[in-house]
Design a protein around this motif. Structure first.
Motif, PDB file in Angstrom:
ATOM      1  N   ARG A 190      42.098  40.703  43.966  1.00  0.00           N
ATOM      2  CA  ARG A 190      41.224  41.707  43.359  1.00  0.00           C
ATOM      3  C   ARG A 190      41.755  43.134  43.489  1.00  0.00           C
ATOM      4  NH1 ARG A 190      34.846  40.315  44.031  1.00  0.00           N
ATOM      5  NH2 ARG A 190      34.792  38.601  42.553  1.00  0.00           N
ATOM      6  N   GLY A 191      42.929  43.269  44.110  1.00  0.00           N
ATOM      7  CA  GLY A 191      43.675  44.530  44.015  1.00  0.00           C
ATOM      8  C   GLY A 191      43.224  45.666  44.910  1.00  0.00           C
ATOM      9  N   ALA A 192      42.433  45.381  45.931  1.00  0.00           N
ATOM     10  CA  ALA A 192      41.870  46.481  46.731  1.00  0.00           C
ATOM     11  C   ALA A 192      42.942  47.303  47.446  1.00  0.00           C
ATOM     12  CB  ALA A 192      40.872  45.933  47.740  1.00  0.00           C
ATOM     13  N   ALA A 193      44.014  46.654  47.919  1.00  0.00           N
ATOM     14  CA  ALA A 193      45.057  47.393  48.642  1.00  0.00           C
ATOM     15  C   ALA A 193      45.740  48.381  47.698  1.00  0.00           C
ATOM     16  CB  ALA A 193      46.080  46.425  49.236  1.00  0.00           C
ATOM     17  N   ASP A 214      40.113  36.052  36.680  1.00  0.00           N
ATOM     18  CA  ASP A 214      38.903  36.766  37.126  1.00  0.00           C
ATOM     19  C   ASP A 214      39.243  37.854  38.136  1.00  0.00           C
ATOM     20  OD1 ASP A 214      39.573  34.606  38.804  1.00  0.00           O
ATOM     21  OD2 ASP A 214      37.573  34.559  39.686  1.00  0.00           O
ATOM     22  N   ALA A 215      40.258  37.589  38.976  1.00  0.00           N
ATOM     23  CA  ALA A 215      40.669  38.600  39.971  1.00  0.00           C
ATOM     24  C   ALA A 215      41.255  39.818  39.265  1.00  0.00           C
ATOM     25  CB  ALA A 215      41.684  38.002  40.941  1.00  0.00           C
ATOM     26  N   ILE A 216      42.120  39.586  38.288  1.00  0.00           N
ATOM     27  CA  ILE A 216      42.762  40.691  37.564  1.00  0.00           C
ATOM     28  C   ILE A 216      41.721  41.492  36.791  1.00  0.00           C
ATOM     29  CG2 ILE A 216      44.283  41.169  35.579  1.00  0.00           C
ATOM     30  CD1 ILE A 216      45.801  40.817  38.212  1.00  0.00           C
ATOM     31  N   GLU A 217      40.797  40.778  36.172  1.00  0.00           N
ATOM     32  CA  GLU A 217      39.737  41.466  35.420  1.00  0.00           C
ATOM     33  C   GLU A 217      38.911  42.363  36.354  1.00  0.00           C
ATOM     34  OE1 GLU A 217      36.227  39.744  32.824  1.00  0.00           O
ATOM     35  OE2 GLU A 217      38.104  38.658  32.516  1.00  0.00           O
ATOM     36  N   GLN A 220      41.045  45.403  37.300  1.00  0.00           N
ATOM     37  CA  GLN A 220      41.134  46.353  36.176  1.00  0.00           C
ATOM     38  C   GLN A 220      39.833  47.143  36.039  1.00  0.00           C
ATOM     39  OE1 GLN A 220      42.118  43.442  33.175  1.00  0.00           O
ATOM     40  NE2 GLN A 220      44.313  43.953  33.197  1.00  0.00           N
ATOM     41  N   GLY A 221      38.718  46.452  36.242  1.00  0.00           N
ATOM     42  CA  GLY A 221      37.406  47.105  36.138  1.00  0.00           C
ATOM     43  C   GLY A 221      37.250  48.214  37.165  1.00  0.00           C
ATOM     44  N   ILE A 222      37.654  47.944  38.403  1.00  0.00           N
ATOM     45  CA  ILE A 222      37.519  48.962  39.464  1.00  0.00           C
ATOM     46  C   ILE A 222      38.443  50.140  39.181  1.00  0.00           C
ATOM     47  CG2 ILE A 222      37.816  49.426  41.956  1.00  0.00           C
ATOM     48  CD1 ILE A 222      35.547  47.577  41.614  1.00  0.00           C
ATOM     49  N   ALA A 224      39.520  51.197  36.340  1.00  0.00           N
ATOM     50  CA  ALA A 224      38.996  51.984  35.215  1.00  0.00           C
ATOM     51  C   ALA A 224      37.801  52.824  35.673  1.00  0.00           C
ATOM     52  CB  ALA A 224      38.599  51.051  34.081  1.00  0.00           C
ATOM     53  N   GLU A 225      36.942  52.176  36.455  1.00  0.00           N
ATOM     54  CA  GLU A 225      35.748  52.857  36.976  1.00  0.00           C
ATOM     55  C   GLU A 225      36.124  54.121  37.759  1.00  0.00           C
ATOM     56  OE1 GLU A 225      32.977  49.685  38.353  1.00  0.00           O
ATOM     57  OE2 GLU A 225      32.916  51.001  40.114  1.00  0.00           O
ATOM     58  N   ARG A 226      37.250  54.012  38.482  1.00  0.00           N
ATOM     59  CA  ARG A 226      37.664  55.158  39.321  1.00  0.00           C
ATOM     60  C   ARG A 226      38.615  56.100  38.580  1.00  0.00           C
ATOM     61  NH1 ARG A 226      38.100  52.372  45.277  1.00  0.00           N
ATOM     62  NH2 ARG A 226      36.187  51.173  45.051  1.00  0.00           N
ATOM     63  N   GLY A 227      38.877  55.793  37.330  1.00  0.00           N
ATOM     64  CA  GLY A 227      39.712  56.671  36.510  1.00  0.00           C
ATOM     65  C   GLY A 227      41.153  56.774  36.990  1.00  0.00           C
ATOM     66  N   LEU A 228      41.702  55.675  37.499  1.00  0.00           N
ATOM     67  CA  LEU A 228      43.064  55.716  38.037  1.00  0.00           C
ATOM     68  C   LEU A 228      44.082  55.499  36.917  1.00  0.00           C
ATOM     69  CD1 LEU A 228      42.460  53.631  41.280  1.00  0.00           C
ATOM     70  CD2 LEU A 228      42.981  56.075  41.152  1.00  0.00           C
TER      71      LEU A 228
END
Ligand SMILES: C[S@@+](CC[C@H](N)C(=O)[O-])C[C@H]1O[C@@H](n2cnc3c(N)ncnc32)[C@H](O)[C@@H]1O
Length: 363
Positions: A190-193, A214-217, A220-222, A224-228
């Motif tokens: 889920r990409g948190a690191a 589902d992990a990649i999605e 990507q959502g987080i 985008a949400e944080r504008g990175l």
């Protein structure tokens, strides 16, 4: 044919009784682990921690859950000596010292997260039985909520200590990340690191590959949400990964041992690093030798997870099924065979289950 194997002539009844008691305790503790998982998923430990002694009705109302089930769960938690109970007014409470190990941000880490692994073992039992009988393997889709559970697990072992203890294992990486480099997290889940690093180091560019859609999605959502704008997540099977010399820093967090071919995977990561680039690998830190793991933290659970998840996942991809307890010796040898030199191995006090390797690509 009659069984001619030598039989012991002396039967130690006290030993047999003690062993039977131990098995009963184990079953009891296993049930507690599943109920810990249930409480964690429903936020019940947090509800209890935030509340003064309360009745099951009050606790259920606060958690927005069905009282009858909450009451039965509380009974299991009281029996496991996790929750305290006052029969006079039928109130329950979670001592602060217990909340410290069972709630998000608790002083002892949220150990309830690990109960989910035990619950997942039960969930895949029928599938596992057929693997024993018929052979073959599994895919990630066979494990409900896997990426969520894994993200919570690495939230404890990696994310919570990323800047204080994990990245400092890599000499000079803070300076290089601040200056601007290319970073890959292979098997990023889920990409948190990566998200945490992308936020802290805006001059660097971050890539996360994983084969879990589902992990990649989610990642990507987080992002985008944080504008990175300095991070990208891509759905990609890294089996046979052949990108060359395009990253300065590659990380894998618990993502090597269940690959189809871990040795080839590490070789491919070596190939994807630029000269002078660094590979940071976190993986399970047990020994390759069973007899050396008797004192290893949660060894039984790790072998069980290996049996029900990591081994069949690798076999399911046509791999050898190295297993979760592939051993730090195996990991070190594969790093050497891939061409890494000056391999440093670390253990971190907050994370007794894992080992951390730091290796530079010298040429
Ligand atoms: C144990 S999880 C760790 C996830 C993440 N690194 C973390 O620490 O939360 C292993 C991850 O590797 C991914 N993975 C396994 N084999 C892969 C492959 N061949 N290509 C890409 N990703 C893979 C899985 O989908 C999973 O997300």
């Amino acid at each position: 044919m009659p069984n001619t194997a030598a039989k012991p002539i002396y039967f130690d009844s006290a030993c047999a009784e003690a062993f039977a008691t131990r098995i009963m305790d184990m079953v009891d503790q296993g049930a507690a682990a599943v109920m810990i998982s249930v409480g964690h998923r429903l936020g019940l430990f947090t509800t209890l921690a935030e509340q003064a002694p309360a009745t099951s009705a009050e606790i259920a109302a606060r958690a927005g859950l069905a009282e009858r089930y909450v009451r039965e769960w509380l009974a299991a938690m009281v029996s496991a000596e996790i929750v305290r109970y006052e029969p006079g007014n039928r109130t329950y409470w979670l001592p602060a010292e217990h909340a410290a190990a069972l709630t998000p941000g608790g002083a002892m880490g949220n150990l309830a997260v690990y109960g989910q692994h035990v619950a997942l073992l039960g969930e895949v039992q029928e599938r596992l039985l057929s693997l024993f009988r018929e052979g073959g393997g599994t895919s990630y889709a066979d494990y409900p909520c896997f990426h969520q559970i894994m993200a919570e697990d690495s939230g404890q072992s990696v994310i919570s200590q990323l800047f204080e203890h994990v990245l400092p294992l890599v000499p000079g990486i803070d300076r290089r990340l601040a200056a601007g480099i290319d970073v890959l997290d292979a098997g990023c889940g889920r990409g948190a690191a990566l998200i945490a690093m992308a936020e802290r180091y805006p001059a660097s560019r971050f890539t996360g590959y994983d084969l879990g859609a589902d992990a990649i999605e989610f990642a990507q959502g987080i992002a985008a949400e944080r504008g990175l704008g300095n991070i990208r997540f891509e759905l990609r099977d890294l089996t046979g990964f052949a990108d060359r010399a395009c990253f300065d820093f590659i990380t894998t967090f618990d993502a090597v041992h269940d690959q189809k071919d871990p040795a080839d995977f590490i070789r491919s990561l070596h190939g994807a690093l630029r000269p002078g680039g660094v590979y940071l690998m976190q993986d399970i830190g047990g020994s390759a030798h069973l007899e050396k793991n008797s004192d290893f933290p949660m060894a039984t659970m790790l072998y069980a997870v290996s049996c029900a998840h990591c081994t069949p996942i690798s076999i399911g991809q046509g791999g050898a099924g190295l297993g979760t307890m592939w051993g730090w010796e195996t990991a070190e040898r594969m790093l050497q065979d891939a061409g890494f030199r000056d391999i440093a191995m670390h253990r971190l006090p907050h994370d007794p289950m894992n080992v951390w390797f730091v290796s530079e690509k010298t040429s």
